[in-house]
Write a protein that holds these residues in place. Structure first.
Motif, PDB file in Angstrom:
ATOM      1  N   PRO A  86       0.807  -1.224   0.000  1.00  0.00           N
ATOM      2  CA  PRO A  86       0.000   0.000   0.000  1.00  0.00           C
ATOM      3  C   PRO A  86       0.842   1.276   0.000  1.00  0.00           C
ATOM      4  CG  PRO A  86       0.100  -0.928   2.198  1.00  0.00           C
ATOM      5  CD  PRO A  86       0.804  -1.904   1.305  1.00  0.00           C
ATOM      6  N   ASP A 125      -7.696   3.382   3.274  1.00  0.00           N
ATOM      7  CA  ASP A 125      -8.147   3.160   1.898  1.00  0.00           C
ATOM      8  C   ASP A 125      -7.986   4.410   1.043  1.00  0.00           C
ATOM      9  OD1 ASP A 125      -9.030   0.476   2.396  1.00  0.00           O
ATOM     10  OD2 ASP A 125     -10.793   1.300   3.410  1.00  0.00           O
ATOM     11  N   ARG A 132      -2.370   6.604   3.126  1.00  0.00           N
ATOM     12  CA  ARG A 132      -2.487   5.253   3.680  1.00  0.00           C
ATOM     13  C   ARG A 132      -1.448   5.003   4.764  1.00  0.00           C
ATOM     14  NH1 ARG A 132      -3.412   4.245  -1.966  1.00  0.00           N
ATOM     15  NH2 ARG A 132      -1.279   3.474  -2.282  1.00  0.00           N
TER      16      ARG A 132
END
Length: 320
Positions: A86, A125, A132
């Motif tokens: 991420p 998200d 993130r």
């Protein structure tokens, strides 16, 4: 409650320097760890401030730094890092691993309070690696419930020494026009002095423990409006060319290839997909709950932007 004695991680940076000066003014003993003490001589002259060279990513060093202290303040953050999901290792190290290490060290050393700098729009998200990683950093800040975490989520921060309005003023001194990506993105800039005061008030207020504060200024602007104001206050306002997303992405890719810190990255563009303004629906507390009267950008920016050009020249001559 014991008188505060704090360690400020990231105390040599833009926000940190303002906060450490305020803590010194309030006679709060403050320790500032840094990799290079010679680079932060401006802090060593402040009363009650000790600067020490240390590796803040080493657990034993952290525990030693925190011994006998009542609070840790973590302002460490980065804006750019390699791309991954991420987020890249640079974001993970600075935004997630470091707060987890500091809080664990606080727990081991018996330090009861931890004040953590996050960011408005932090979201697991979220559209960007930055948002993130900041959200995961908040989870890390709460990883030891025995250490009462207070989390701050500011919008972009302005003030003398910033890398936001000052950067746009510099660009307009050098360019005939400004090709601008994300021109319509909304921001709620908050004055660095108000951010520092928020940390100070929260440090002294036991009711601020376990709370989250959104910090934004009194006015919302588009990025284009902020660029125009920075140019106007610096006496060099230029015409803005608003770039469509395809050209903005190309511009960001080019900046990423240049040496040094990029002016803009694709992750910055991703962050601007969400307006950087206070959201009352989230239910976080605000600066008002800490008794802070917010400072208008128009009351401060004209003074430091108008004088930044001679300062830039002096720094260039000094090799900085």
């Amino acid at each position: 409650m014991r008188d505060p004695q704090v360690v400020v991680f990231g105390g040599s940076g833009f926000i940190g320097s303002h906060l450490v000066a305020l803590l010194a003014q309030e006679s709060i003993p403050t320790l500032v760890p840094t990799r290079h003490a010679a680079r932060v001589r401006h802090l060593t002259t402040l009363p009650g401030v000790d600067v020490v060279e240390a590796d803040i990513y080493d657990d034993a060093s952290l525990r030693q730094l925190l011994q006998g202290r009542t609070a840790a303040i973590n302002l460490v953050g980065i804006l750019h890092g390699s791309r991954a999901q991420p987020y890249g290792p640079e974001f993970r190290r600075a935004h997630v691993e470091l707060p987890r290490r500091i809080v664990a060290a606080c727990h081991a050393a018996g330090v009861p309070r931890y004040l953590h700098m996050s960011a408005l729009g932090a979201n697991v998200d979220g559209p960007s690696m930055y948002s993130r990683s900041k959200a995961d950093g908040e989870l890390a800040a709460r990883s030891h419930p025995e250490v009462a975490a207070t989390i701050f989520r500011p919008s972009v921060v302005f003030g003398p020494g910033d890398q936001f309005l000052t950067m746009f003023a510099k660009l307009q001194r050098r360019l005939p026009v400004v090709p601008l990506a994300g021109a319509s993105a909304a921001f709620q800039p908050v004055y660095v002095g108000d951010v520092a005061t928020a940390f100070l008030h929260a440090l002294r207020d036991p009711h601020a423990a376990h709370q989250v504060y959104q910090l934004g200024g009194p006015t919302i602007y588009t990025l284009a409006e902020l660029v125009r104001l920075s140019g106007r206050y610096a006496g060099c306002e230029r015409h803005i060319i608003e770039l469509p997303m395809a050209l903005a992405q190309l511009q960001a890719r080019m900046f990423e290839l240049l040496p040094g810190e990029p002016i803009l990255t694709r992750d910055n563009l991703d962050s601007m997909k969400v307006d950087n303004v206070l959201d009352p629906a989230i239910g976080d507390l605000t600066a008002a709950s800490l008794g802070i009267k917010l400072t208008a950008l128009e009351a401060v920016a004209p003074h430091y932007l108008a004088h930044s050009e001679p300062l830039d020249r002096l720094r260039t001559r000094a090799g900085r």
